[in-house]
Design a protein around this motif. Structure first.
Motif, PDB file in Angstrom:
ATOM      1  N   UNK A  17       0.832  -1.201   0.000  1.00  9.25           N
ATOM      2  CA  UNK A  17       0.000   0.000   0.000  1.00  9.25           C
ATOM      3  C   UNK A  17       0.868   1.252   0.000  1.00  9.25           C
ATOM      4  N   UNK A  18       2.000   1.176   0.716  1.00 11.25           N
ATOM      5  CA  UNK A  18       2.908   2.334   0.732  1.00 11.25           C
ATOM      6  C   UNK A  18       3.505   2.585  -0.645  1.00 11.25           C
ATOM      7  N   UNK A  19       3.734   1.545  -1.409  1.00  9.90           N
ATOM      8  CA  UNK A  19       4.419   1.685  -2.696  1.00  9.90           C
ATOM      9  C   UNK A  19       3.476   2.042  -3.844  1.00  9.90           C
ATOM     10  N   UNK A  20       2.187   1.886  -3.654  1.00 10.50           N
ATOM     11  CA  UNK A  20       1.220   2.122  -4.732  1.00 10.50           C
ATOM     12  C   UNK A  20       0.113   3.023  -4.195  1.00 10.50           C
ATOM     13  N   UNK A  21       0.096   4.274  -4.627  1.00 12.70           N
ATOM     14  CA  UNK A  21      -0.898   5.212  -4.105  1.00 12.70           C
ATOM     15  C   UNK A  21      -2.085   5.389  -5.044  1.00 12.70           C
ATOM     16  N   UNK A  22      -2.355   4.382  -5.866  1.00 15.41           N
ATOM     17  CA  UNK A  22      -3.473   4.490  -6.800  1.00 15.41           C
ATOM     18  C   UNK A  22      -4.813   4.553  -6.077  1.00 15.41           C
ATOM     19  N   UNK A  23      -4.832   4.186  -4.797  1.00 16.25           N
ATOM     20  CA  UNK A  23      -6.062   4.241  -4.004  1.00 16.25           C
ATOM     21  C   UNK A  23      -6.318   5.645  -3.446  1.00 16.25           C
ATOM     22  N   UNK A  24      -5.406   6.580  -3.700  1.00 10.33           N
ATOM     23  CA  UNK A  24      -5.575   7.961  -3.247  1.00 10.33           C
ATOM     24  C   UNK A  24      -6.007   8.818  -4.434  1.00 10.33           C
ATOM     25  N   UNK A  25      -7.131   9.480  -4.300  1.00 12.55           N
ATOM     26  CA  UNK A  25      -7.663  10.360  -5.335  1.00 12.55           C
ATOM     27  C   UNK A  25      -7.733  11.782  -4.785  1.00 12.55           C
ATOM     28  N   UNK A  26      -7.631  12.763  -5.675  1.00 15.65           N
ATOM     29  CA  UNK A  26      -7.724  14.163  -5.250  1.00 15.65           C
ATOM     30  C   UNK A  26      -8.746  14.885  -6.112  1.00 15.65           C
ATOM     31  N   UNK A  27      -9.622  15.618  -5.452  1.00 13.86           N
ATOM     32  CA  UNK A  27     -10.633  16.390  -6.168  1.00 13.86           C
ATOM     33  C   UNK A  27      -9.986  17.502  -6.995  1.00 13.86           C
ATOM     34  N   UNK A  28     -10.506  17.727  -8.172  1.00 13.42           N
ATOM     35  CA  UNK A  28     -10.076  18.860  -8.986  1.00 13.42           C
ATOM     36  C   UNK A  28     -10.833  20.115  -8.551  1.00 13.42           C
ATOM     37  N   UNK A  29     -10.361  21.259  -9.008  1.00 13.92           N
ATOM     38  CA  UNK A  29     -11.039  22.522  -8.693  1.00 13.92           C
ATOM     39  C   UNK A  29     -12.478  22.505  -9.206  1.00 13.92           C
ATOM     40  N   UNK A  30     -12.685  21.933 -10.381  1.00 16.75           N
ATOM     41  CA  UNK A  30     -14.038  21.874 -10.949  1.00 16.75           C
ATOM     42  C   UNK A  30     -14.939  20.978 -10.107  1.00 16.75           C
ATOM     43  N   UNK A  31     -14.411  19.871  -9.635  1.00 19.99           N
ATOM     44  CA  UNK A  31     -15.212  18.963  -8.806  1.00 19.99           C
ATOM     45  C   UNK A  31     -15.580  19.617  -7.478  1.00 19.99           C
ATOM     46  N   UNK A  32     -14.634  20.349  -6.890  1.00 15.85           N
ATOM     47  CA  UNK A  32     -14.905  21.062  -5.635  1.00 15.85           C
ATOM     48  C   UNK A  32     -15.935  22.159  -5.853  1.00 15.85           C
ATOM     49  N   UNK A  33     -15.822  22.883  -6.944  1.00 18.61           N
ATOM     50  CA  UNK A  33     -16.795  23.943  -7.238  1.00 18.61           C
ATOM     51  C   UNK A  33     -18.204  23.363  -7.362  1.00 18.61           C
ATOM     52  N   UNK A  34     -18.317  22.149  -7.904  1.00 21.60           N
ATOM     53  CA  UNK A  34     -19.620  21.509  -8.001  1.00 21.60           C
ATOM     54  C   UNK A  34     -20.232  21.246  -6.641  1.00 21.60           C
ATOM     55  N   UNK A  35     -19.401  20.833  -5.672  1.00 19.06           N
ATOM     56  CA  UNK A  35     -19.885  20.616  -4.313  1.00 19.06           C
ATOM     57  C   UNK A  35     -20.293  21.947  -3.688  1.00 19.06           C
ATOM     58  N   UNK A  36     -19.497  22.982  -3.898  1.00 13.72           N
ATOM     59  CA  UNK A  36     -19.833  24.303  -3.358  1.00 13.72           C
ATOM     60  C   UNK A  36     -21.193  24.779  -3.868  1.00 13.72           C
ATOM     61  N   UNK A  37     -21.420  24.627  -5.169  1.00  7.49           N
ATOM     62  CA  UNK A  37     -22.674  25.102  -5.767  1.00  7.49           C
ATOM     63  C   UNK A  37     -23.861  24.306  -5.220  1.00  7.49           C
ATOM     64  N   UNK A  38     -23.703  22.987  -5.087  1.00  8.81           N
ATOM     65  CA  UNK A  38     -24.790  22.162  -4.556  1.00  8.81           C
ATOM     66  C   UNK A  38     -25.090  22.530  -3.106  1.00  8.81           C
ATOM     67  N   UNK A  39     -24.051  22.802  -2.329  1.00 12.45           N
ATOM     68  CA  UNK A  39     -24.240  23.200  -0.935  1.00 12.45           C
ATOM     69  C   UNK A  39     -24.987  24.526  -0.856  1.00 12.45           C
ATOM     70  N   UNK A  40     -24.628  25.486  -1.683  1.00 21.15           N
ATOM     71  CA  UNK A  40     -25.311  26.781  -1.677  1.00 21.15           C
ATOM     72  C   UNK A  40     -26.806  26.601  -1.966  1.00 21.15           C
ATOM     73  N   UNK A  41     -27.123  25.725  -2.903  1.00 21.38           N
ATOM     74  CA  UNK A  41     -28.530  25.455  -3.235  1.00 21.38           C
ATOM     75  C   UNK A  41     -29.253  24.813  -2.051  1.00 21.38           C
ATOM     76  N   UNK A  42     -28.613  23.810  -1.436  1.00 24.24           N
ATOM     77  CA  UNK A  42     -29.246  23.102  -0.327  1.00 24.24           C
ATOM     78  C   UNK A  42     -29.462  24.021   0.876  1.00 24.24           C
ATOM     79  N   UNK A  43     -28.541  24.913   1.118  1.00 17.69           N
ATOM     80  CA  UNK A  43     -28.691  25.848   2.231  1.00 17.69           C
ATOM     81  C   UNK A  43     -29.929  26.724   2.060  1.00 17.69           C
ATOM     82  N   UNK A  44     -30.198  27.138   0.829  1.00 13.23           N
ATOM     83  CA  UNK A  44     -31.369  27.980   0.572  1.00 13.23           C
ATOM     84  C   UNK A  44     -32.669  27.217   0.837  1.00 13.23           C
ATOM     85  N   UNK A  45     -32.671  25.911   0.563  1.00 14.78           N
ATOM     86  CA  UNK A  45     -33.881  25.109   0.771  1.00 14.78           C
ATOM     87  C   UNK A  45     -34.163  24.879   2.252  1.00 14.78           C
ATOM     88  N   UNK A  46     -33.084  24.680   3.040  1.00 11.33           N
ATOM     89  CA  UNK A  46     -33.202  24.487   4.488  1.00 11.33           C
ATOM     90  C   UNK A  46     -34.134  23.320   4.830  1.00 11.33           C
TER      91      UNK A  46
END
Length: 386
Positions: A17-46
């Motif tokens: 596991x130490x030698x192969x980090x293929x199990x580690x993924x990192x969000x891109x800026x676009x993917x994070x922005x998608x979460x931000x936008x969905x959160x903003x929408x959900x907050x308005x609905x309450x």
């Protein structure tokens, strides 16, 4: 081995596991922005969390794919995934909870986790005690025994880290099986036979306070394991009516305890803020080291935990139905019912099962307390139970 079998979880040791980090993924800026936008929408609905549907947390396709890739990875080579980059430092605690629950609507069906029937848990030191009757680890700062949680995938979102300690430890149960097969093949059938385990008070009021489950499963194609020695010991301590552990069962548990924390099998990782750790509970075990916290409440170690039933899960042994409720691949199963299930949760799990296209049957106890009492009385009398 067939191509399909190769894509399933495989045994691994810590160095691999130490030698192969293929199990580690990192969000891109676009993917994070998608979460931000969905959160903003959900907050308005309450809306209350259990009333939410995917449309209330409208993730764009790019963000959905990132979550799906992480869930899929738990069913593949390593049986685990670390998805990094959630912007938790931007969010309040309640915003983090809302975002996490909203994302879960695309990953699976949440399961209840404790006697209070909570479906999203705060993993932080709330002054609880671990190795006491009814003790659980998530609300303490204690080091934990290796164990599996009661679901297909356990998901931990790290919001705040400890001052020191709290290291996450993961072991491949497939590798443990292979090592025991090599060292003590006589113990494999022992581990495949039922043990009694305490529910630690998390059962539905209609259920007995303990259950029977083998530590290694016996499905002909898919390996699965489940163990938590603390709960096995608790059953022996608290319920004198159940059969005592045999010498061979104790030997098997001792051998597991020897292997699991060893440098050869145990992989350690320090979760960082914004990390989402996903573990397949049938092919990995996990624990953590003790931790020291900050004095400032806003800095104290805090993770949010979900127990998920997921569409891509493996089938389980038929004999595991007593604990999991459904052993079909991809079904809604697992969790502990507790004593406070609400109509809102019942409506949520049925609705969410439809959204995820997962087989679902309303929960009922496989064996009631009265039926277990009768079974135990029959075994004590020396008669062969039906």
């Amino acid at each position: 081995m067939t191509a399909i079998a190769q894509n399933r979880p495989q045994p691994w040791k810590a160095e691999q596991v130490r030698q192969d980090d293929s199990w580690i993924l990192r969000l891109t800026a676009e993917e994070v922005d998608g979460v931000r936008a969905a959160l903003a929408h959900a907050k308005q609905l309450d809306k209350p969390l259990l009333s939410m549907e995917q449309a209330d947390f409208p993730l764009p396709e790019v963000s959905r794919r990132a979550l799906q890739a992480a869930i899929d990875m738990t069913q593949q080579r390593w049986g685990l995934c670390l998805l990094k980059g959630f912007p938790v430092d931007e969010w309040t605690e309640e915003e983090t909870r809302l975002a996490y629950w909203g994302m879960s609507l695309y990953m699976g069906v949440g399961r209840t986790q404790n006697r209070a029937s909570q479906f999203i848990n705060d993993v932080r030191d709330a002054g609880g005690e671990y190795k006491v009757k009814g003790g659980r680890g998530y609300n303490t700062n204690a080091g934990l025994d290796f164990h599996q949680d009661s679901c297909d995938v356990v998901a931990l979102l790290c919001r705040r880290t400890a001052k020191s300690g709290g290291t996450s430890k993961v072991v491949s149960s497939l590798a443990l099986r292979d090592e025991i097969q090599k060292r003590r093949p006589d113990l494999i059938p022992v581990l495949q036979s039922p043990f009694f385990h305490s529910y630690q008070g998390t059962q539905d009021p209609t259920q007995p306070p303990y259950y029977r489950l083998s530590i290694f499963g016996t499905h002909p194609e898919y390996f699965a394991a489940r163990t938590n020695r603390k709960n096995t010991v608790a059953a022996q301590r608290d319920f004198p009516e159940i059969p005592r552990l045999t010498e061979a069962q104790i030997e098997a548990l001792d051998l597991l305890d020897e292997l699991m924390p060893s440098d050869e099998f145990c992989y350690s990782m320090q979760l960082e803020r914004g990390d989402l750790q996903l573990l397949n509970n049938y092919v990995t075990l996990h624990s953590r080291t003790p931790f020291e916290d900050y004095e400032d409440p806003d800095l104290k170690r805090h993770l949010l935990r979900l127990w998920l039933a997921i569409p891509g899960s493996q089938p389980l042994p038929d004999s595991w139905v007593e604990y999991y409720g459904d052993v079909r691949a991809g079904s809604v199963r697992g969790g502990v019912r507790g004593s406070s299930i609400t109509e809102e949760f019942l409506a949520y799990e049925e609705r969410q099962a439809r959204a995820m296209n997962m087989p679902f049957e309303p929960w009922k106890p496989y064996i009631t307390k009265d039926e277990m009492d009768a079974y135990i009385a029959t075994t004590q009398s020396g008669a062969v139970p039906a």
